[in-house]
Design an enzyme around this catalytic site. Structure first.
Site, mmCIF file in Angstrom:
data_model
loop_
_atom_site.group_PDB
_atom_site.id
_atom_site.type_symbol
_atom_site.label_atom_id
_atom_site.label_comp_id
_atom_site.label_asym_id
_atom_site.label_seq_id
_atom_site.Cartn_x
_atom_site.Cartn_y
_atom_site.Cartn_z
ATOM 1 C CD GLU A 119 -2.974 -1.199 0.181
ATOM 2 O OE1 GLU A 119 -2.993 -0.284 -0.658
ATOM 3 O OE2 GLU A 119 -3.755 -2.161 0.170
ATOM 4 C CG HIS A 143 -4.291 -0.425 5.796
ATOM 5 N ND1 HIS A 143 -5.666 -0.287 5.782
ATOM 6 C CD2 HIS A 143 -4.033 -1.587 5.140
ATOM 7 C CE1 HIS A 143 -6.195 -1.315 5.136
ATOM 8 N NE2 HIS A 143 -5.234 -2.124 4.742
ATOM 9 C CG HIS A 145 -7.004 -5.813 7.489
ATOM 10 N ND1 HIS A 145 -6.460 -6.925 6.859
ATOM 11 C CD2 HIS A 145 -6.724 -4.761 6.669
ATOM 12 C CE1 HIS A 145 -5.886 -6.548 5.729
ATOM 13 N NE2 HIS A 145 -6.019 -5.241 5.592
ATOM 14 C CD GLU A 173 -13.249 10.747 26.377
ATOM 15 O OE1 GLU A 173 -13.360 11.985 26.380
ATOM 16 O OE2 GLU A 173 -12.278 10.144 26.834
ATOM 17 C CG HIS A 214 -9.277 -3.573 2.685
ATOM 18 N ND1 HIS A 214 -8.637 -3.693 1.468
ATOM 19 C CD2 HIS A 214 -8.300 -3.683 3.612
ATOM 20 C CE1 HIS A 214 -7.352 -3.871 1.673
ATOM 21 N NE2 HIS A 214 -7.115 -3.870 2.962
HETATM 22 O O1 2HA Z 1 -1.919 -7.245 3.300
HETATM 23 O O2 2HA Z 1 -3.464 -4.929 4.276
HETATM 24 O O3 2HA Z 1 -4.260 -3.758 2.059
HETATM 25 C C1 2HA Z 1 -1.599 -5.929 3.371
HETATM 26 C C2 2HA Z 1 -2.833 -5.161 3.285
HETATM 27 C C3 2HA Z 1 -3.271 -4.713 1.968
HETATM 28 ZN ZN ZN Z 2 -5.376 -4.079 3.993
#
Ligand code: 2HA
Ligand code: ZN
Length: 275
Positions: A119, A143, A145, A173, A214
């Protein structure tokens, strides 16, 4: 005396701690998620003696002219957050951006081979936008998940107004932690230029961008704030999942309550989230 290494530098320690904390939260199955950090000039000076690589520059897959000459610590593509604390030198890297802002090269790390996070275009385009709109204050892009937020993207309309208002209502909050709200990107192919453009567009307004089905991207000035933002968003999403599972809201925080909160906590909440 113990030999000093790059691993003892505070920014490297902070990076490692975040990956470990985030893995333990359950946000980073397998190679899921990625982290990047823009070094300060002082940190670059401290780290430089430990740089071991000066290979060829390769394309970022995005144009980020205001990042020319910057250095970033990043997780590796296909690498597991779980393993960063065990072998940082094989699961993360420090990269240098060239003078055009279009290419990067690895200067440290990924010692057994590999490339920066898949990414990278999204991370660097987000850094580019955030460097500009925060006058250089923001340095971290995470980032993750995050499970409950992902679940909500199957149920709620994929609109900034809906996600912001629902997340705000789930914990008092929240409007103080993310007063600008959250943006939502509909499902897109990850890893490429298009999703990077869509995400960085949202980062002009928000510190949180939801990727439907995602995960999420968060931006912040330091590791604690950025991790704390992801944690707060996911906690709020978890409460909403529980509330929906119990049959839905019977009462909630009202628009007037938000106005009162904004006044006492000195935050400005955009009117479009106060309908
Ligand atoms: O695996 O999270 O978006 C890496 C990621 C791709
Ligand atoms: Zn991801």
């Amino acid at each position: 005396m113990e030999e000093k290494t790059i691993l003892s530098l505070p920014f490297v320690q902070g990076f490692i701690r975040l990956t470990d904390d985030a893995f333990r939260q359950g946000w980073h199955e397998r190679n899921g998620g990625n982290l990047s950090y823009r070094l300060t000039p002082e940190e670059v000076s401290q780290a430089k003696p430990y740089f071991t690589q000066d290979g060829d520059f390769c394309p970022i897959g995005a144009s980020t002219p205001n990042l020319a000459g910057e250095y970033f610590m990043v997780t590796g593509s296909g690498k597991y957050f779980r393993n960063v604390i065990l072998e940082p030198q094989n699961n993360a890297a420090i990269i240098e951006i060239d003078q055009t802002g279009e290419n990067y090269r690895i200067v440290w790390g990924l010692e057994q081979g590999g490339r920066p996070t898949s990414e990278l275009p999204s991370h660097l385009m987000n850094h580019s936008v955030k460097k500009e709109v925060t006058n250089g204050a923001h340095r971290v892009i995470l980032h993750s998940h995050i499970t409950n937020l992902i679940a909500l993207t199957f149920v709620l309309p994929l609109e900034d107004e809906v996600f912001t208002r629902e997340l705000w209502e789930m914990a008092t909050e929240c409007p103080v932690v993310f007063p600008d709200g959250v943006g939502v990107v509909g499902w897109m192919v990850p890893g490429g230029h298009d999703i990077a453009v869509a995400t960085s567009e949202l980062m002009k307004k928000y510190d949180v961008a939801v990727w439907a089905h995602h995960g999420a991207f968060c931006s912040g000035p330091d590791f604690d704030t950025t991790f704390g933002l992801m944690h707060t968003v996911e906690k709020s999403a978890e409460i909403l999942v529980k509330v929906l599972s119990m049959g839905g809201k019977r009462q909630t925080i009202t628009t007037q309550n938000f106005r009162d909160l904004a006044k006492d906590f000195h935050v400005t909440l955009p009117e479009r989230f106060l309908k």
